[in-house]
Design a protein around this motif. Structure first.
Motif, mmCIF file in Angstrom:
data_model
loop_
_atom_site.group_PDB
_atom_site.id
_atom_site.type_symbol
_atom_site.label_atom_id
_atom_site.label_comp_id
_atom_site.label_asym_id
_atom_site.label_seq_id
_atom_site.Cartn_x
_atom_site.Cartn_y
_atom_site.Cartn_z
ATOM 1 N N LEU A 190 0.821 -1.209 0.000
ATOM 2 C CA LEU A 190 0.000 0.000 0.000
ATOM 3 C C LEU A 190 0.855 1.259 0.000
ATOM 4 O O LEU A 190 0.449 2.310 -0.524
ATOM 5 N N ASP A 191 2.045 1.179 0.581
ATOM 6 C CA ASP A 191 2.935 2.334 0.645
ATOM 7 C C ASP A 191 3.667 2.584 -0.669
ATOM 8 O O ASP A 191 4.392 3.568 -0.794
ATOM 9 N N GLN A 192 3.481 1.704 -1.637
ATOM 10 C CA GLN A 192 4.094 1.883 -2.952
ATOM 11 C C GLN A 192 3.039 2.362 -3.949
ATOM 12 O O GLN A 192 1.866 2.506 -3.616
ATOM 13 N N ASP A 193 3.466 2.591 -5.172
ATOM 14 C CA ASP A 193 2.562 3.111 -6.203
ATOM 15 C C ASP A 193 2.716 2.292 -7.479
ATOM 16 O O ASP A 193 2.833 2.829 -8.573
ATOM 17 N N GLY A 194 2.703 0.972 -7.331
ATOM 18 C CA GLY A 194 2.912 0.110 -8.493
ATOM 19 C C GLY A 194 1.678 -0.616 -8.950
ATOM 20 O O GLY A 194 1.768 -1.543 -9.765
ATOM 21 N N ASN A 195 0.495 -0.214 -8.430
ATOM 22 C CA ASN A 195 -0.701 -0.994 -8.733
ATOM 23 C C ASN A 195 -1.175 -0.825 -10.162
ATOM 24 O O ASN A 195 -1.008 0.226 -10.792
ATOM 25 N N THR A 196 -1.776 -1.873 -10.659
ATOM 26 C CA THR A 196 -2.522 -1.831 -11.908
ATOM 27 C C THR A 196 -3.966 -1.430 -11.577
ATOM 28 O O THR A 196 -4.310 -1.280 -10.415
ATOM 29 N N PRO A 197 -4.846 -1.238 -12.566
ATOM 30 C CA PRO A 197 -6.225 -0.865 -12.271
ATOM 31 C C PRO A 197 -6.886 -1.853 -11.310
ATOM 32 O O PRO A 197 -6.763 -3.073 -11.476
ATOM 33 N N MET A 198 -7.603 -1.313 -10.319
ATOM 34 C CA MET A 198 -8.218 -2.141 -9.299
ATOM 35 C C MET A 198 -9.642 -1.689 -9.016
ATOM 36 O O MET A 198 -9.928 -0.492 -9.010
ATOM 37 N N LEU A 199 -10.515 -2.665 -8.779
ATOM 38 C CA LEU A 199 -11.882 -2.426 -8.322
ATOM 39 C C LEU A 199 -12.019 -3.081 -6.956
ATOM 40 O O LEU A 199 -11.802 -4.293 -6.819
ATOM 41 N N VAL A 200 -12.352 -2.287 -5.946
ATOM 42 C CA VAL A 200 -12.421 -2.770 -4.569
ATOM 43 C C VAL A 200 -13.832 -2.552 -4.039
ATOM 44 O O VAL A 200 -14.325 -1.423 -4.023
ATOM 45 N N ASP A 236 -10.354 -1.493 5.584
ATOM 46 C CA ASP A 236 -9.646 -2.311 4.596
ATOM 47 C C ASP A 236 -10.187 -2.122 3.190
ATOM 48 O O ASP A 236 -9.556 -2.549 2.217
ATOM 49 N N THR A 237 -11.345 -1.499 3.069
ATOM 50 C CA THR A 237 -11.857 -1.088 1.763
ATOM 51 C C THR A 237 -11.516 0.368 1.494
ATOM 52 O O THR A 237 -11.002 0.718 0.421
ATOM 53 N N LEU A 238 -11.764 1.212 2.473
ATOM 54 C CA LEU A 238 -11.567 2.652 2.289
ATOM 55 C C LEU A 238 -10.104 3.036 2.119
ATOM 56 O O LEU A 238 -9.801 4.113 1.596
ATOM 57 N N VAL A 239 -9.178 2.158 2.536
ATOM 58 C CA VAL A 239 -7.759 2.470 2.387
ATOM 59 C C VAL A 239 -7.363 2.631 0.919
ATOM 60 O O VAL A 239 -6.344 3.261 0.599
ATOM 61 N N PHE A 240 -8.210 2.113 0.026
ATOM 62 C CA PHE A 240 -7.912 2.222 -1.412
ATOM 63 C C PHE A 240 -8.419 3.529 -2.020
ATOM 64 O O PHE A 240 -8.088 3.833 -3.174
ATOM 65 N N GLU A 241 -9.225 4.285 -1.281
ATOM 66 C CA GLU A 241 -9.744 5.537 -1.840
ATOM 67 C C GLU A 241 -8.608 6.503 -2.146
ATOM 68 O O GLU A 241 -7.676 6.665 -1.349
ATOM 69 N N GLY A 242 -8.689 7.122 -3.308
ATOM 70 C CA GLY A 242 -7.676 8.090 -3.713
ATOM 71 C C GLY A 242 -6.468 7.488 -4.403
ATOM 72 O O GLY A 242 -5.596 8.237 -4.866
ATOM 73 N N ARG A 243 -6.404 6.161 -4.483
ATOM 74 C CA ARG A 243 -5.279 5.545 -5.191
ATOM 75 C C ARG A 243 -5.468 5.693 -6.698
ATOM 76 O O ARG A 243 -6.585 5.699 -7.211
ATOM 77 N N ARG A 244 -4.371 5.762 -7.370
ATOM 78 C CA ARG A 244 -4.382 5.847 -8.831
ATOM 79 C C ARG A 244 -5.059 4.610 -9.435
ATOM 80 O O ARG A 244 -4.846 3.486 -8.993
ATOM 81 N N ASP A 245 -5.869 4.832 -10.474
ATOM 82 C CA ASP A 245 -6.486 3.736 -11.237
ATOM 83 C C ASP A 245 -7.274 2.775 -10.353
ATOM 84 O O ASP A 245 -7.290 1.565 -10.594
ATOM 85 N N THR A 246 -7.936 3.301 -9.336
ATOM 86 C CA THR A 246 -8.653 2.445 -8.399
ATOM 87 C C THR A 246 -10.061 2.977 -8.168
ATOM 88 O O THR A 246 -10.249 4.168 -7.920
ATOM 89 N N VAL A 247 -11.030 2.069 -8.242
ATOM 90 C CA VAL A 247 -12.434 2.389 -7.985
ATOM 91 C C VAL A 247 -12.853 1.663 -6.715
ATOM 92 O O VAL A 247 -12.593 0.466 -6.560
ATOM 93 N N VAL A 248 -13.508 2.369 -5.800
ATOM 94 C CA VAL A 248 -13.883 1.811 -4.500
ATOM 95 C C VAL A 248 -15.380 1.953 -4.286
ATOM 96 O O VAL A 248 -15.953 3.031 -4.496
ATOM 97 N N HIS A 249 -16.028 0.860 -3.859
ATOM 98 C CA HIS A 249 -17.447 0.891 -3.501
ATOM 99 C C HIS A 249 -17.612 0.227 -2.141
ATOM 100 O O HIS A 249 -17.269 -0.947 -1.973
#
Length: 355
Positions: free
Chosen positions: A284-294, A307-320
């Motif tokens: 999570l502390d890195q920025d190497g992710n590919t597109p993600m849907l959480v 554990d879901t909201l931690v993905f909010e604001g990440r590049r190429d990531t959609v969170v619901h």
């Protein structure tokens, strides 16, 4: 290695009833089994494995092999802690294979021999594809979690195969189902990486990872590490689950303890120490992710909202985070699955245009 622990059957029905009927079992049959079961662990009338297996056998006799596979799936639930549970899994597989000609898609079962920790490990996989799918199609690898395995997810997997231009390769994560090795963070991730290599050779090289529950932990890991072209995380534990009391209800500590390979009920300290190794904070502390849907339900009793909201604001990531539903948003799958399908359709089209 496995062990039994104190577990109340009525609590499992309270938590899993929607899942039982949602996967295709008639509610009246589930209600009858629920009324008949009085305890978990023996293999006698009134026990979990006996009553579910009796229902499954009745389906098998009637030639309803898919229903039999579903019922045997619940007979072996929540983990293979004894021989009757293992026998139920064996029967589930037998009925599932008998049902395969009626799946409506191309189906193939393979047992892969994959490199693992300097040796090899056998990993059974089930592959689904629409009859007209071209050979050079993308591949989706998919798994459930610690107690809901590849055959239990049949409806979702076939739906993906029918509605997406991709081949679906389903597997059980380490420590569960047909896996022969315990679940560890690094070992389980190694098996996933070997499966990704296998999947890249099956089609056009594009691989997407879909994980549900603990399977979502591993899809989050491969997505954050950039090991796949895209990743879907449905109800995946990420970091807080492994440090808070997410395992305190519905027997989850015992289920996870079995998956981790303990041969007797571990102390809270031993279980906590083992789980601490799973945190995805370093990734999570890195920025190497590919597109993600959480995605997850806001009322999950196992996985904290963090554990879901931690993905909010990440590049190429959609969170619901869906209100008024629990773990993996199981009571709102009619809303969740179309969201996943639409997102996957976009990702597969984009990856295909770049390949």
């Amino acid at each position: 290695m496995s062990y039994q622990w104190t577990l109340e059957a009525y609590e499992l029905f309270g938590e899993r009833y929607a899942q039982m009927v949602g996967t295709g079992l008639p509610a009246a049959d589930v209600d009858a089994v629920r009324s008949a079961i009085t305890e978990m662990w023996s293999d006698a009338p009134g026990s979990w494995v006996h009553e579910w297996s009796r229902l499954a056998a009745s389906y098998a006799t009637a030639g309803e092999h898919q229903l039999a596979a579903l019922a045997y799936g619940w007979a072996k639930f929540p983990t293979l802690a004894d021989e009757p549970k293992r026998a139920a899994l064996h029967q589930q597989l037998a009925q599932y294979l008998l049902a395969a000609p009626g799946f409506g898609v191309h189906f193939q079962r393979d047992v892969l021999t994959l490199p693992y920790r300097g040796g090899v490990v056998e990993v059974p996989v089930h592959t689904f594809a629409a009859p007209d799918l071209p050979a050079n199609a993308p591949v989706i690898i998919a798994s459930g979690g610690v107690d809901t395995w590849k055959m239990d997810l049949h409806g979702i997997l076939v739906g993906f195969a029918v509605q997406l231009p991709a081949r679906i390769v389903a597997f059980d994560i380490a420590g569960t189902g047909e896996s022969t090795v315990p679940m560890t963070a690094d070992g389980g991730a190694e098996i996933v990486r070997r499966l990704i290599d296998h999947a890249r050779a099956l089609g056009n090289g594009v691989v997407v990872h879909v994980g549900i529950s603990m399977g979502g932990y591993f899809s989050a890991r491969s997505g954050l590490a950039g090991e796949v072209d895209a990743a879907v995380v449905l109800g995946g534990p990420i970091e807080k689950t492994f440090t808070e009391s997410g395992l305190s209800r519905f027997g989850m500590a015992g289920i996870v303890g079995n998956a981790l390979g303990f041969d007797q009920q571990p102390s809270t300290e031993d279980l906590t120490a083992r789980l601490a190794t799973f945190s995805l904070r370093p990734l999570l502390d890195q920025d190497g992710n590919t597109p993600m849907l959480v995605i997850n339900g806001a009322d999950d009793v196992h996985v904290p909202q963090a554990d879901t909201l931690v993905f909010e604001g990440r590049r190429d990531t959609v969170v619901h985070l869906l209100p008024d539903t629990g773990h993996c948003a199981v009571t709102k799958l009619d809303e969740v699955v179309p969201v996943i399908l639409a997102w996957l359709g976009v990702q597969l089209a984009g990856a295909g245009s770049q390949s």
